[in-house]
Design a protein around this motif. Structure first.
Motif: not given
Length: 95
Positions: A2-7, A22-25, A56-60, A84-91
């Protein structure tokens, strides 16, 4: 594995009722994930966006509406996918 989500990027601060992109991988999908706002830098605590806020919600990319009860002010934004928790971004949610 399992990969870690990345923002990667989040749209500019917006008031309640407006959209946030929100864009990410490796963001998974709405059935396995959730978006948390107002968490501390480690991702603890905060406000989980209700499923009704998701447009809407896609993989990216995730597009959601900031609910009327979302916390106002600066904080951290995270996505959790299958535990699994993603990296974080300030918002920031504007007044």
């Amino acid at each position: 594995m399992t990969v870690t989500p990345v923002l990667i990027k989040v749209s500019e601060a917006a008031p309640r009722g407006e959209s946030v992109t929100i864009q990410g991988r490796y963001l998974g999908g709405p059935t396995t994930g959730q978006v948390r706002l107002g968490a501390d830098e480690s991702g603890k605590g905060g406000y989980v966006f209700p499923a009704s806020a998701i447009q809407s919600w896609t993989d990216s990319q995730i597009v959601l509406t900031i609910p009327s009860d979302a916390p106002v002010g600066g904080s951290w934004l995270f996505v959790e996918v299958a535990g699994k928790q993603s990296t974080g971004l300030p918002y920031s949610v504007r007044q």
